[in-house]
Design a protein around this motif. Structure first.
Motif, PDB file in Angstrom:
ATOM      1  N   LEU A 110       0.835  -1.196   0.000  1.00 51.52           N
ATOM      2  CA  LEU A 110       0.000   0.000   0.000  1.00 51.52           C
ATOM      3  C   LEU A 110       0.876   1.256   0.000  1.00 51.52           C
ATOM      4  CD1 LEU A 110      -2.626   1.582   0.300  1.00 51.52           C
ATOM      5  CD2 LEU A 110      -2.534   1.142   2.755  1.00 51.52           C
ATOM      6  N   ALA A 111       1.925   1.248   0.816  1.00 47.80           N
ATOM      7  CA  ALA A 111       2.834   2.408   0.860  1.00 47.80           C
ATOM      8  C   ALA A 111       3.453   2.637  -0.514  1.00 47.80           C
ATOM      9  CB  ALA A 111       3.920   2.184   1.916  1.00 47.80           C
ATOM     10  N   ALA A 112       3.871   1.531  -1.157  1.00 46.66           N
ATOM     11  CA  ALA A 112       4.521   1.650  -2.465  1.00 46.66           C
ATOM     12  C   ALA A 112       3.583   2.249  -3.496  1.00 46.66           C
ATOM     13  CB  ALA A 112       5.009   0.277  -2.936  1.00 46.66           C
ATOM     14  N   ARG A 113       2.309   1.919  -3.385  1.00 46.02           N
ATOM     15  CA  ARG A 113       1.342   2.441  -4.349  1.00 46.02           C
ATOM     16  C   ARG A 113       0.901   3.859  -4.006  1.00 46.02           C
ATOM     17  NH1 ARG A 113      -1.352  -2.186  -7.342  1.00 46.02           N
ATOM     18  NH2 ARG A 113      -3.137  -0.845  -7.690  1.00 46.02           N
ATOM     19  N   SER A 114       1.246   4.300  -2.791  1.00 50.90           N
ATOM     20  CA  SER A 114       0.797   5.625  -2.352  1.00 50.90           C
ATOM     21  C   SER A 114       1.817   6.715  -2.604  1.00 50.90           C
ATOM     22  CB  SER A 114       0.502   5.604  -0.844  1.00 50.90           C
ATOM     23  OG  SER A 114      -0.414   4.600  -0.517  1.00 50.90           O
ATOM     24  N   CYS A 115       3.095   6.366  -2.703  1.00 57.35           N
ATOM     25  CA  CYS A 115       4.103   7.427  -2.725  1.00 57.35           C
ATOM     26  C   CYS A 115       5.085   7.273  -3.869  1.00 57.35           C
ATOM     27  CB  CYS A 115       4.826   7.501  -1.382  1.00 57.35           C
ATOM     28  SG  CYS A 115       6.015   6.182  -1.139  1.00 57.35           S
ATOM     29  N   SER A 116       5.922   8.300  -4.016  1.00 55.72           N
ATOM     30  CA  SER A 116       6.764   8.372  -5.208  1.00 55.72           C
ATOM     31  C   SER A 116       8.208   7.942  -4.968  1.00 55.72           C
ATOM     32  CB  SER A 116       6.746   9.812  -5.705  1.00 55.72           C
ATOM     33  OG  SER A 116       7.150  10.632  -4.618  1.00 55.72           O
ATOM     34  N   ILE A 117       8.529   7.420  -3.770  1.00 56.20           N
ATOM     35  CA  ILE A 117       9.909   6.941  -3.559  1.00 56.20           C
ATOM     36  C   ILE A 117       9.869   5.417  -3.404  1.00 56.20           C
ATOM     37  CG2 ILE A 117      10.710   9.117  -2.529  1.00 56.20           C
ATOM     38  CD1 ILE A 117      10.587   7.742   0.225  1.00 56.20           C
ATOM     39  N   PRO A 118      11.002   4.731  -3.645  1.00 60.60           N
ATOM     40  CA  PRO A 118      11.000   3.275  -3.530  1.00 60.60           C
ATOM     41  C   PRO A 118      10.694   2.815  -2.105  1.00 60.60           C
ATOM     42  CG  PRO A 118      13.090   4.069  -4.452  1.00 60.60           C
ATOM     43  CD  PRO A 118      12.312   5.272  -4.063  1.00 60.60           C
ATOM     44  N   VAL A 119       9.905   1.747  -2.014  1.00 64.61           N
ATOM     45  CA  VAL A 119       9.548   1.177  -0.715  1.00 64.61           C
ATOM     46  C   VAL A 119      10.077  -0.257  -0.658  1.00 64.61           C
ATOM     47  CG1 VAL A 119       7.653   0.507   0.826  1.00 64.61           C
ATOM     48  CG2 VAL A 119       7.474   2.605  -0.531  1.00 64.61           C
ATOM     49  N   ILE A 120      10.673  -0.597   0.480  1.00 62.55           N
ATOM     50  CA  ILE A 120      11.180  -1.956   0.695  1.00 62.55           C
ATOM     51  C   ILE A 120      10.331  -2.596   1.784  1.00 62.55           C
ATOM     52  CG2 ILE A 120      13.173  -3.355   1.370  1.00 62.55           C
ATOM     53  CD1 ILE A 120      14.968  -0.972   0.591  1.00 62.55           C
ATOM     54  N   ASN A 121       9.858  -3.790   1.507  1.00 57.67           N
ATOM     55  CA  ASN A 121       9.090  -4.554   2.496  1.00 57.67           C
ATOM     56  C   ASN A 121      10.079  -5.217   3.466  1.00 57.67           C
ATOM     57  OD1 ASN A 121       7.485  -6.313   3.911  1.00 57.67           O
ATOM     58  ND2 ASN A 121       6.744  -7.456   2.126  1.00 57.67           N
TER      59      ASN A 121
END
Ligand code: NCD
Length: 362
Positions: A110-121
């Motif tokens: 969800l975070a990855a789809r919400s924001c413009s910087i790379p997200v790591i699980n």
């Protein structure tokens, strides 16, 4: 690769590249000591962690970058009710990359789809833990020389053990893999892993409760902790907690070159009398994990190509996810998104947690 939510966000080639970069970092750390100077990692840890958070922080610092973040939600606006969606947008304006651990499945997605910087699980509920898999892969690579033709035994809590799900997803892409799933029936591997990972890739596997009887064939034995925090009933946990305990005596039945991995923390699953055996590789995983995280963070921050994640076969707000452990259960305003699994049976999976749903006939 834009984010690292699932280990399959990385192609085999990207995994090879990360491994070779990590090995180069081990050989010559000074070469990388400044490569992320001025960049910032945000560690958003909604759930307890020692090694993963410290590993991320130490990785970023070893690249010359800095770290902001939280560990536990008590002191944050999350405790005021801020959503993951909003937190991700806010943090994306303050940092260059996010590492998120959350108790709800799909929160980093969800975070990855919400924001413009790379997200790591960095671990989402009982679902996935791709950076632990990177640590596991480098360890297997260094100890075994590669990933083909291995028989891997996975033992313990295969239901809630997120590291197991990600590792199988990664290993299923290599030739000659055989899998032995050792678990009590209450803690067997979830159907989505069995169907979408093992069966879809034609991986031969057996499910058994017999630990000692399985040891002789294994090249890699992956032990796991029984995940107390994910049980609905404490009584079931108490009954199952010491179900498999590996020790020096039992390991006499295993091959001389069968390596033993464990993501740690261990509780009782591996007796300390085995720690000095050269086949015990669980502390090496911690060492390797830091370098793989360095390689991953560097790759994500320097890539500059993050775009909104959206699969082609997704449907939005047509099906509803009913999994109480899914982020859709707590984050009420978000869309329910499913991706097609099998057009013949009209089955779909929730993009956040893999829960299955069937599209009714019109
Ligand atoms: C694992 C995790 O958090 O899933 N630990 C880790 O990240 N090294 C395994 C566990 O908690 O049992």
């Amino acid at each position: 690769m834009k984010d690292c939510i699932d280990i399959l966000d990385l192609t085999k080639e990207e995994i090879d590249d990360l491994i070779h970069t990590a090995l180069d970092m081990i050989a010559d750390p000074a070469k990388y000591a400044d490569c992320l100077r001025g960049k910032r990692l945000a560690t958003l840890f909604y759930e307890p962690s020692t090694r993963t958070r410290l590993s991320f922080e130490s990785a970023m610092q070893s690249l010359g970058g800095s770290v902001i973040g939280f560990s536990g939600i008590q002191q944050t606006s999350v405790s005021k009710g801020e959503t993951v969606h909003d937190t991700a947008i806010v943090v994306s304006q303050l940092a260059d990359v996010i590492a998120m651990r959350h108790n709800m499945e799909g929160a980093p997605m969800l975070a990855a789809r919400s924001c413009s910087i790379p997200v790591i699980n960095a671990g989402d509920g009982g679902h996935n833990h791709p950076t632990q898999t990177l640590a596991d892969l480098l360890t297997i690579y260094r100890e075994k020389g590669g990933f083909e033709n291995l028989t891997i035994g996975l033992c313990g809590d295969l239901k809630y053990g997120r590291t197991v799900h990600s590792l199988l997803n990664a290993m299923a892409r290599y030739k000659g893999l055989k899998v032995v799933l050792i678990a009590p029936k209450e803690l067997r591997i979830p159907d989505w892993v069995k169907e979408d990972v093992l069966e879809k890739n034609n991986i031969p596997y057996v499910e058994t409760e017999d630990f000692e009887g399985s040891l002789a064939d294994l090249d890699v034995l992956y032990m796991t902790r029984i995940q107390k925090e994910r049980f609905d009933s404490l009584e079931t946990y108490e009954r199952l907690k010491d179900v498999y305990i590996l020790n020096a005596e039992k390991m006499k039945k295993a091959k001389d070159d069968c390596i033993v991995l464990h993501p740690l923390p261990r509780v009782n699953e591996i007796s300390t009398d085995f720690d000095d055996d050269p086949r015990a590789c669980y502390f090496k995983q911690v060492y390797n994990g830091r370098y793989m995280r360095m390689a991953l963070i560097r790759h994500l921050v320097l890539q500059n190509e993050k775009t909104f994640r959206k699969g082609e076969d997704e449907i939005t707000d047509v099906l509803h996810c009913t999994n109480p452990r899914c982020i859709t259960a707590t984050e009420r305003s978000i869309h329910h998104v499913f991706r097609l699994r099998d057009p013949k049976t009209r089955t779909y999976r929730c993009i956040y947690c893999e829960a299955e749903a069937v599209l009714p006939e019109k």
